[in-house]
Design a protein around this motif. Structure first.
Motif, short mmCIF file in Angstrom:
data_model
loop_
_atom_site.label_atom_id
_atom_site.label_comp_id
_atom_site.label_asym_id
_atom_site.label_seq_id
_atom_site.Cartn_x
_atom_site.Cartn_y
_atom_site.Cartn_z
N LEU A 196 -16.16 10.95 -2.91
CA LEU A 196 -15.87 9.72 -2.19
C LEU A 196 -15.62 8.53 -3.10
O LEU A 196 -15.16 7.48 -2.65
N VAL A 197 -15.96 8.65 -4.38
CA VAL A 197 -15.79 7.55 -5.32
C VAL A 197 -14.50 7.75 -6.11
O VAL A 197 -14.21 8.85 -6.58
N LEU A 198 -13.70 6.67 -6.22
CA LEU A 198 -12.43 6.68 -6.96
C LEU A 198 -11.50 7.79 -6.47
O LEU A 198 -10.84 8.47 -7.24
N ASN A 199 -11.47 7.95 -5.16
CA ASN A 199 -10.62 8.95 -4.53
C ASN A 199 -9.49 8.23 -3.80
O ASN A 199 -9.72 7.62 -2.75
N ASP A 200 -8.27 8.28 -4.34
CA ASP A 200 -7.16 7.56 -3.73
C ASP A 200 -6.59 8.30 -2.52
O ASP A 200 -5.68 7.80 -1.86
N TYR A 202 0.85 -1.19 0.00
CA TYR A 202 0.00 0.00 0.00
C TYR A 202 0.89 1.24 0.00
O TYR A 202 2.00 1.22 0.53
N THR A 203 0.36 2.31 -0.58
CA THR A 203 1.04 3.60 -0.55
C THR A 203 0.21 4.56 0.30
O THR A 203 -0.98 4.80 0.00
N THR A 208 4.48 7.25 1.73
CA THR A 208 5.25 6.11 2.22
C THR A 208 4.75 4.86 1.53
O THR A 208 3.53 4.62 1.48
N VAL A 209 5.68 4.06 1.02
CA VAL A 209 5.33 2.83 0.32
C VAL A 209 5.59 1.65 1.25
O VAL A 209 6.70 1.50 1.78
#
Length: 778
Positions: free
Chosen positions: A588-592, A465-466, A481-482
């Motif tokens: 809220l949709v497709l929000n990274d 995860y990033t 952070t990765v």
């Protein structure tokens, strides 16, 4: 120190002398329904002469320690004939009791022990029998579990016709819903108008904990709804079903091997799409709208001490508007359980659990305007539970659970190479949630009983995860952070003490109190008050701390007329930490980087609940009233001022009355009233680039109109003939009998006479909604 040591030694000597002076043995076994062989939960087992008693656990098992000698043991369960058995104990003994259903013209609205209201340490707990649910008025002929629990004090409907609910000022996502111990993340069909639970597939009662939640439950702040599927008849094959205006259902159950194993299979489906297909107009016939549920459960006794269970639920909603838009969502759960008796006093349960919820839609306007969007949450859990019947006054429970969460926050996929959209796929997120607990039910004296326990919960995210790092204001990303595969990050843990106490004034009166701390590590990202299929579950992280709640409650409980009438009043206060809302205009949709849109603060809820319930007889029912408030305070909303939560309803009244008329007719009515819910409304508008834009100020600063509704139903049972197994009944219901136009939402439209002005138009869903259902059993 010497004095303390001598005192302890003296106590030990006295206890040893007492135990050796009176030899005891353990009477254990199962309490079952005579006609089907299904175990009865919370059935009472008592030995009056010895002044000892107990009750069965979730699997119908009991263990009672009694002195050597002769005893009359009484087995009882509400709605069933009491059975007295004369036994002589000279060694540990196994006895399985079977109870027959009352052959009387009564309606049970709960399946609890007859004095449960007063004798148990449980408080803030609602129980409704499946039989009572079938007698209530139904929306479009669908008897609904979630709509029934909304009749309990402290439980409020999210809105008109919607099965989502609030409990004691919490959010609709703060309720844990378990079906055979598997989490159901979205318990609604048709965008909330019906629940996913087919009453024909459920065991005798449903149980809702609003407070005093036992330590074995965790993961949500406000409540736990525990539902169990029927195990099936291990004596004979049985068929039942129903045909309604919009759906039909069918159930079949029977023995795998008589008295050794059984199965139960249940299906339900709506069929509006079948009628649409009959149209000669393609604009109608090419549409699709339906949902289905499928429940199945198997169980088999491997021996006297071992039993296996396998159960599953599969449900789906399908909606298609011609070939241009299609929408689908559904739940799938599976539970594999092994019961084992290590001894007469030690009951063990090992459970493997799978839960999945997925949502998706397809868009096809042609000419490259085509795509598919979907999201998902999937759980794998392993759980172990022990019940230790230490003595007649001590019942110890302990266990642990580990859950792997797999989040698919969103995938946006072009339909083909001709599409002019670009694929977007947010990375999967993984997290581990662990819980361990120990609890004890301790009858200290005949008057004072305690139920106390401690739950330890922990949560951590797992790579890959990033994680994006925000600035001090929590607004702008300044670094990232990765985390590599398997790397653990953002851990949380905490203690969750639970305690309930009951002081029995006499056999009809009791005072109870409880305290609980709960923690919730999953958050529902939603812009609406209700929980809808497209909402996204988000795990706790460094930016999203777990929600925490502390609740205290005190109540007085009284039974009348030989436990036929129950009354109670409870006062509660709940303090909540890390309550969240969203920034204005949050996507809220497709929000990274969805963490940037969360706003955290505090919450509080308090109130008083009144309940009067008549549980048996030709006339049965209940009346409840709740006076409550639910508030939130978040620095970035309303300039930091306290504002009402979505669940804030000052007054809530619910009533249910069922009247048996002779042997065949039953009439029932329900009435619901609650204060208008908070709502955010525009206070003006301004012109921007040639378009009018609405202007909002205060969050939840206005109120919807008050809500009230009366529902009616009439049930007619078929004629009973001796030796005839076929039984049938008709149910006629009217939802919203006096046609109240309850507001579902407000639509703001330009005034046709003056476009610079705005009209607020009330949107309502249902007025008079009649329905008829034919039910049958064989």
């Amino acid at each position: 120190m010497r004095t303390v040591f001598l005192l302890l030694l003296l106590i030990l000597i006295l206890l040893t002398a007492e135990l050796s002076a009176q030899r005891t043995y353990t009477l254990s076994g199962y309490v079952r329904e005579a006609s089907s062989g299904e175990e009865l939960i919370s059935a009472t087992v008592a030995a009056p002469e010895a002044r000892r008693g107990t009750y069965t656990n979730e699997y119908g098992y009991y263990a009672l320690e009694l002195p050597e000698g002769k005893h009359t043991v009484v087995y009882s369960y509400s709605g069933y004939e009491t059975r007295e058995v004369a036994l002589t104990l000279s060694a540990d003994q196994r006895y399985d009791a079977e109870l027959a259903v009352y052959e009387l013209d009564v309606v049970e609205i709960s399946g609890e022990r007859e004095d449960q209201n007063v004798s148990s340490t449980e408080m803030s707990t609602g129980r409704i029998s499946v039989q009572a649910i079938r007698r209530q008025p139904a929306l479009l002929g669908e008897f609904d579990v979630l709509r029934s629990i909304q009749m309990l004090p402290g439980v409020q409907a999210v809105g008109e016709g919607i099965t989502g609910y609030y409990v004691r000022g919490g959010g609709s996502d703060q309720n844990l819903i378990l079906l055979d111990e598997a989490t159901v993340y979205n318990a609604s069909h048709l965008l909330g108008f019906f629940s996913v639970f087919n009453p024909d597939a459920l065991k005798d009662e449903v149980k809702l904990y609003k407070g005093g939640i036992p330590a074995r439950y965790g993961g949500r702040l406000s409540s736990t709804l525990d539902l169990r599927m029927k195990e099936g008849n291990n004596q004979q094959f049985h068929l039942k079903g129903g045909i309604g205006l919009i759906s039909s259902r069918l159930s079949v159950e029977g023995p795998l091997k008589k008295e050794k194993g059984s199965f139960s299979i249940n299906g339900r489906r709506t069929y509006a799409d079948a009628f649409l297909g009959l149209s000669s107009d393609p604009a109608i016939s090419n549409n699709q709208l339906y949902f289905y549920d499928f429940n199945a459960k198997l169980n088999y006794r491997l021996g006297e001490n071992d039993r296996l269970f396998l159960s599953g639920y599969f449900g789906q909603d399908k909606f298609r508007l011609q070939n241009r838009f299609a929408n689908d969502w559904g739940n799938q759960t599976a539970t594999l359980r092994w019961n084992h008796l290590f001894s007469d006093k030690l009951f063990f349960n090992l459970t493997a659990i799978y839960s999945n919820f997925d949502y998706g839609f397809d868009w096809d306007r042609g000419g490259g305007d085509q795509f598919r969007y979907d999201s998902q949450i999937r759980d794998l859990s392993l759980k172990m539970d022990f019940t230790h019947f230490v003595s007649p006054k001590v019942r110890l429970r302990y266990g642990a659970i580990v859950t792997l969460h797999d989040f698919v926050p969103g995938r946006f996929v072009p339909a083909d190479s001709q599409s002019y959209y670009t694929a977007v796929a947010l990375p999967n997120q993984y997290s581990l949630e662990l819980g361990g607990y120990i609890s004890n039910e301790h009858a200290i004296t005949d008057q004072l009983s305690l139920s106390y326990g401690l739950r330890v919960s922990a949560f951590a995210n797992v790579g890959p995860y990033t994680r994006y790092i925000l600035d001090a204001d929590g607004v702008t990303t300044i670094d990232s952070t990765v985390y590599q595969t398997g790397e653990v990050f953002s851990p949380y843990w905490g203690l969750e003490p639970r305690v309930s106490a009951r002081f029995l004034i006499d056999e009809k009166n009791a005072v109870k109190a409880s305290y609980q701390r709960t923690r919730q590590y999953l958050h529902l990202a939603s812009n609406s008050a209700a929980s809808f299929p497209w909402d996204i579950w988000v795990p706790s992280s460094e930016q999203l701390p777990p929600e925490i709640a502390d609740q205290v409650a005190v109540g007085y409980f009284r039974n009348f007329a030989d436990n036929v009438v129950e009354a109670s009043v409870e006062v509660y206060y709940k303090q909540m930490e890390n309550q969240f809302d969203f920034r204005d205009g949050a996507v809220l949709v497709l929000n990274d980087r969805i963490e940037e849109d969360f706003l955290f603060g505090e919450g509080a809820a308090y109130g008083v609940e009144f309940l009067v319930k008549k549980t048996r007889g030709a006339t049965s029912g209940q009346i409840g009233y709740t006076l409550s408030r639910a508030m939130r305070q978040i620095d970035a909303i309303n300039a930091g001022a306290i504002y009402p939560a979505n669940s804030d309803r000052r007054h809530d009244i619910s009533a249910l009355i069922s009247q048996r008329l002779g042997k065949r007719w039953t009439v029932a009515t329900t009435f619901t009233y609650y204060s208008g819910a908070p709502i955010t409304l525009p206070v003006g508008k301004y012109l921007f680039e040639g378009e009018y834009v609405e202007y909002f100020t205060e969050r939840n600063g206005y109120r919807m109109p008050d809500y009230h509704r009366l529902d009616l139903s009439v049930s007619l049972d078929g004629k009973q003939r001796e030796g005839r197994r076929w039984q049938s009944s008709w149910n006629l219901s009217v939802y919203n009998a006096y046609g109240r136009k309850n507001a579902f939402a407000f639509d703001f439209r330009p005034d046709p006479d003056n476009p610079s002005l705005t009209q607020a138009v009330k949107v309502y869903l249902f007025r008079w909604v009649p329905s008829v259902t034919y039910n049958f059993e064989f």
